[in-house]
Motif scaffolding. Structure first.
Motif, PDB file in Angstrom:
ATOM      1  N   PHE A  70       0.832  -1.209   0.000  1.00  0.00           N
ATOM      2  CA  PHE A  70       0.000   0.000   0.000  1.00  0.00           C
ATOM      3  C   PHE A  70       0.866   1.258   0.000  1.00  0.00           C
ATOM      4  CE2 PHE A  70      -2.613   3.326   1.853  1.00  0.00           C
ATOM      5  CZ  PHE A  70      -3.819   3.150   1.197  1.00  0.00           C
ATOM      6  N   GLU A  71       1.978   1.195   0.715  1.00  0.00           N
ATOM      7  CA  GLU A  71       2.882   2.344   0.779  1.00  0.00           C
ATOM      8  C   GLU A  71       3.764   2.436  -0.461  1.00  0.00           C
ATOM      9  OE1 GLU A  71       6.706   3.721   3.520  1.00  0.00           O
ATOM     10  OE2 GLU A  71       5.210   2.330   4.341  1.00  0.00           O
ATOM     11  N   PRO A  90      -1.433 -11.637   3.473  1.00  0.00           N
ATOM     12  CA  PRO A  90      -2.715 -11.084   3.954  1.00  0.00           C
ATOM     13  C   PRO A  90      -2.981  -9.644   3.507  1.00  0.00           C
ATOM     14  CG  PRO A  90      -1.096 -11.008   5.711  1.00  0.00           C
ATOM     15  CD  PRO A  90      -0.412 -11.649   4.543  1.00  0.00           C
ATOM     16  N   PHE A  91      -3.289  -9.458   2.226  1.00  0.00           N
ATOM     17  CA  PHE A  91      -3.694  -8.127   1.770  1.00  0.00           C
ATOM     18  C   PHE A  91      -5.041  -7.768   2.399  1.00  0.00           C
ATOM     19  CE2 PHE A  91      -1.605  -9.643  -2.365  1.00  0.00           C
ATOM     20  CZ  PHE A  91      -0.358  -9.211  -1.968  1.00  0.00           C
ATOM     21  N   ASP A  92      -5.170  -6.541   2.878  1.00  0.00           N
ATOM     22  CA  ASP A  92      -6.508  -6.092   3.273  1.00  0.00           C
ATOM     23  C   ASP A  92      -7.201  -5.512   2.035  1.00  0.00           C
ATOM     24  OD1 ASP A  92      -5.416  -3.573   2.849  1.00  0.00           O
ATOM     25  OD2 ASP A  92      -5.104  -3.174   4.985  1.00  0.00           O
ATOM     26  N   GLU A  93      -8.422  -5.070   2.203  1.00  0.00           N
ATOM     27  CA  GLU A  93      -9.212  -4.637   1.044  1.00  0.00           C
ATOM     28  C   GLU A  93      -8.596  -3.424   0.356  1.00  0.00           C
ATOM     29  OE1 GLU A  93     -13.856  -3.475  -0.065  1.00  0.00           O
ATOM     30  OE2 GLU A  93     -13.298  -4.077   1.972  1.00  0.00           O
ATOM     31  N   ARG A  98      -5.525  -1.327  -4.281  1.00  0.00           N
ATOM     32  CA  ARG A  98      -4.402  -0.554  -4.839  1.00  0.00           C
ATOM     33  C   ARG A  98      -3.535  -1.436  -5.746  1.00  0.00           C
ATOM     34  NH1 ARG A  98      -1.353   4.032  -1.525  1.00  0.00           N
ATOM     35  NH2 ARG A  98      -3.377   4.929  -2.045  1.00  0.00           N
ATOM     36  N   LEU A  99      -3.340  -2.693  -5.367  1.00  0.00           N
ATOM     37  CA  LEU A  99      -2.582  -3.616  -6.214  1.00  0.00           C
ATOM     38  C   LEU A  99      -3.294  -3.844  -7.554  1.00  0.00           C
ATOM     39  CD1 LEU A  99      -1.382  -6.280  -3.623  1.00  0.00           C
ATOM     40  CD2 LEU A  99       0.095  -5.093  -5.246  1.00  0.00           C
ATOM     41  N   LEU A 100      -4.608  -4.045  -7.488  1.00  0.00           N
ATOM     42  CA  LEU A 100      -5.367  -4.284  -8.721  1.00  0.00           C
ATOM     43  C   LEU A 100      -5.355  -3.052  -9.628  1.00  0.00           C
ATOM     44  CD1 LEU A 100      -8.390  -6.244  -7.215  1.00  0.00           C
ATOM     45  CD2 LEU A 100      -6.489  -7.167  -8.544  1.00  0.00           C
ATOM     46  N   LYS A 101      -5.427  -1.892  -9.038  1.00  0.00           N
ATOM     47  CA  LYS A 101      -5.345  -0.655  -9.824  1.00  0.00           C
ATOM     48  C   LYS A 101      -3.984  -0.543 -10.485  1.00  0.00           C
ATOM     49  CE  LYS A 101      -5.855   4.368  -9.395  1.00  0.00           C
ATOM     50  NZ  LYS A 101      -6.101   5.502  -8.460  1.00  0.00           N
ATOM     51  N   PRO A 117      -5.843 -13.868  -0.330  1.00  0.00           N
ATOM     52  CA  PRO A 117      -6.678 -12.900   0.395  1.00  0.00           C
ATOM     53  C   PRO A 117      -8.100 -12.870  -0.178  1.00  0.00           C
ATOM     54  CG  PRO A 117      -4.576 -11.942  -0.274  1.00  0.00           C
ATOM     55  CD  PRO A 117      -4.673 -13.245  -0.967  1.00  0.00           C
ATOM     56  N   GLU A 118      -9.074 -12.805   0.710  1.00  0.00           N
ATOM     57  CA  GLU A 118     -10.474 -12.784   0.283  1.00  0.00           C
ATOM     58  C   GLU A 118     -10.771 -11.595  -0.620  1.00  0.00           C
ATOM     59  OE1 GLU A 118     -12.861 -14.959   0.649  1.00  0.00           O
ATOM     60  OE2 GLU A 118     -11.535 -16.354   1.721  1.00  0.00           O
ATOM     61  N   ALA A 119     -10.157 -10.455  -0.317  1.00  0.00           N
ATOM     62  CA  ALA A 119     -10.409  -9.259  -1.132  1.00  0.00           C
ATOM     63  C   ALA A 119      -9.985  -9.483  -2.576  1.00  0.00           C
ATOM     64  CB  ALA A 119      -9.665  -8.064  -0.536  1.00  0.00           C
ATOM     65  N   LEU A 120      -8.922 -10.250  -2.783  1.00  0.00           N
ATOM     66  CA  LEU A 120      -8.435 -10.532  -4.132  1.00  0.00           C
ATOM     67  C   LEU A 120      -9.324 -11.563  -4.821  1.00  0.00           C
ATOM     68  CD1 LEU A 120      -5.967  -9.428  -5.655  1.00  0.00           C
ATOM     69  CD2 LEU A 120      -4.733 -11.497  -5.001  1.00  0.00           C
ATOM     70  N   LEU A 121      -9.717 -12.601  -4.094  1.00  0.00           N
ATOM     71  CA  LEU A 121     -10.559 -13.656  -4.680  1.00  0.00           C
ATOM     72  C   LEU A 121     -11.928 -13.124  -5.086  1.00  0.00           C
ATOM     73  CD1 LEU A 121      -9.747 -16.613  -2.242  1.00  0.00           C
ATOM     74  CD2 LEU A 121      -8.873 -16.277  -4.563  1.00  0.00           C
ATOM     75  N   ASP A 122     -12.515 -12.268  -4.244  1.00  0.00           N
ATOM     76  CA  ASP A 122     -13.845 -11.731  -4.556  1.00  0.00           C
ATOM     77  C   ASP A 122     -13.829 -10.917  -5.837  1.00  0.00           C
ATOM     78  OD1 ASP A 122     -14.805 -12.940  -2.313  1.00  0.00           O
ATOM     79  OD2 ASP A 122     -14.729 -11.145  -1.048  1.00  0.00           O
TER      80      ASP A 122
END
Length: 403
Positions: A70-71, A90-93, A98-101, A117-122
């Motif tokens: 993120f940083e 463990p990426f948070d949402e 930010r990674l996907l962007k 990470p769930e945020a990535l799978l969703d």
């Protein structure tokens, strides 16, 4: 030093020398902790993978990243392939977004982890689940890449008992299956029931690669038979001319600051040298202190008889009701105090004397004059009553207390 003492010390030194020799020559146990650290040469380290990448891609194209994604991704010049490998990432949402962007802008994300990470799978419409073969107690996987040009005639066998995870639901329109696995069922050359563990998905202008078996990239697996070719072929999917940013933030074996004592105790030779030093100091204190230290006898100080003598004399005067003698002694004692403390001559008590005593004692001239007038009256009278004696004592003590 007696002969008995020398023999005892010699036996102790020989005993410690034998213990140190046995400890230092003992074969060190293998550390099977999954650190995934590029500095670790243990089975679950990634020293081989990291240095292979530096040799094949060029050391200048491998950049270590110790900060959170993120940083890091706040820097617009950060372009290339972001490489993650660990038991968990463990990426948070917010970090996943930010990674996907960042990938959408034309970059590549590679994640090798036992769980995603769930945020990535969703976002990618993916689901994972742990895979078990209840009919087989051996959980040693067999791997194969899906691309026929990258396949090996015989599948790659990982000779390690590990937990297996598969992608049980994927978006077939957007996702490409890159690699499959199966648990060993007696034949290590083929996959009887393939399960997906390695996928590719286009995202915007970039690509995302997710791998559910990070053990395949460890030192042990890459040095086991021809398994290095699996890693080599799997990483061919990554763009050749892009910089690879190696993540050191999400690591089980992340380097942290340690105290000097921790470093000493985790090195076999330094640890025993430290223990030997402590033991030697204790032995020296015990034996040297016992040999030289002697009990010091308690010598009672001479008792001060002055107070007893004074009380006896004062009692004699009181018994005789000789208040005048007591008053004279008290006046002489006060004069001695003035001579020793203020360095004044009490023989001539004139105006200059009174001013000097007043100045040095901190009392007013009027108080000083009244006190010495009272003293002179006592010295000139032939009879002193008990009331006058008490009044004299009160005035002198009050004058001295002000000082």
């Amino acid at each position: 030093m007696t002969t008995k003492f020398k023999v005892l010390v010699g036996c102790l030194v020989l005993l410690f020398a034998m213990l140190i020799y046995l400890e230092t020559t003992e074969k060190e146990d293998i550390n099977w902790f999954p650190t995934y650290s590029k500095k670790d040469k243990i089975p679950y380290g990634t020293f081989v993978l990291y240095n292979t990448l530096k040799e094949s891609r060029g050391a200048e194209n491998i950049v270590d990243v110790n900060r959170p994604p993120f940083e890091v991704l706040q820097d617009s010049s950060f372009e290339g392939t972001y490489f993650f490998i660990n038991t968990q990432v463990p990426f948070d949402e917010a970090e996943a977004n930010r990674l996907l962007k960042w990938v959408t802008a034309g970059n590549t994300l590679f994640v090798a982890s036992n769980s995603m990470p769930e945020a990535l799978l969703d976002t990618l419409n993916l689901e994972t689940q742990a895979y078990y073969d209840l009919d087989n107690l051996e959980n040693k996987p067999v791997l194969q890449l899906s691309n026929p040009a990258l396949q090996r005639k015989n599948a790659y066998y990982i000779d390690l008992e590990i937990g297996a995870t598969e992608f049980n639901e994927i978006d077939t329109l957007e996702t490409v299956v890159v690699g499959e696995f199966d648990l060993n069922k007696g034949d290590t050359t083929t996959l009887e029931e393939p399960k997906t563990h390695f996928i590719e998905q286009a995202f915007g202008e970039g690509k995302i690669y997710l791998h559910l078996m990070p053990t395949a990239f460890t030192n042990y697996n890459m040095l086991y038979e021809y398994n290095y070719r699996y890693v080599e072929n799997a990483l061919r999917y990554l763009p050749e001319n892009e910089t690879i940013y190696w993540d050191d933030h999400y690591k089980n074996g992340k380097t942290v600051q340690q105290s000097p004592l921790y470093i000493f105790l985790n090195n076999r030779y330094l640890k025993w040298a430290y223990y030997l030093l402590i033991i030697g100091v204790l032995l020296w204190v015990i034996f040297e202190g016992k040999r030289k230290q002697r009990a010091i006898p308690i010598v009672k100080p001479l008792s001060n008889k002055t107070l007893d003598f004074t009380e006896t004399i004062a009692g004699m005067y009181l018994d005789k009701m000789d208040h005048r003698s007591i008053a004279f002694h008290q006046i002489n004692h006060f004069f001695e105090f003035l001579r020793s403390e203020y360095l004044v001559n009490t023989g001539n008590r004139d105006k200059q004397f009174l001013e000097k005593v007043s100045l040095k004692s901190g009392n007013s001239e009027e108080e000083t004059k009244n006190l010495f007038q009272f003293i002179d009256d006592i010295l000139s009278t032939g009879n002193v009553s008990q009331e006058i004696l008490l009044d004299l004592n009160k005035r002198i003590e009050q004058y001295k207390s002000t000082t």
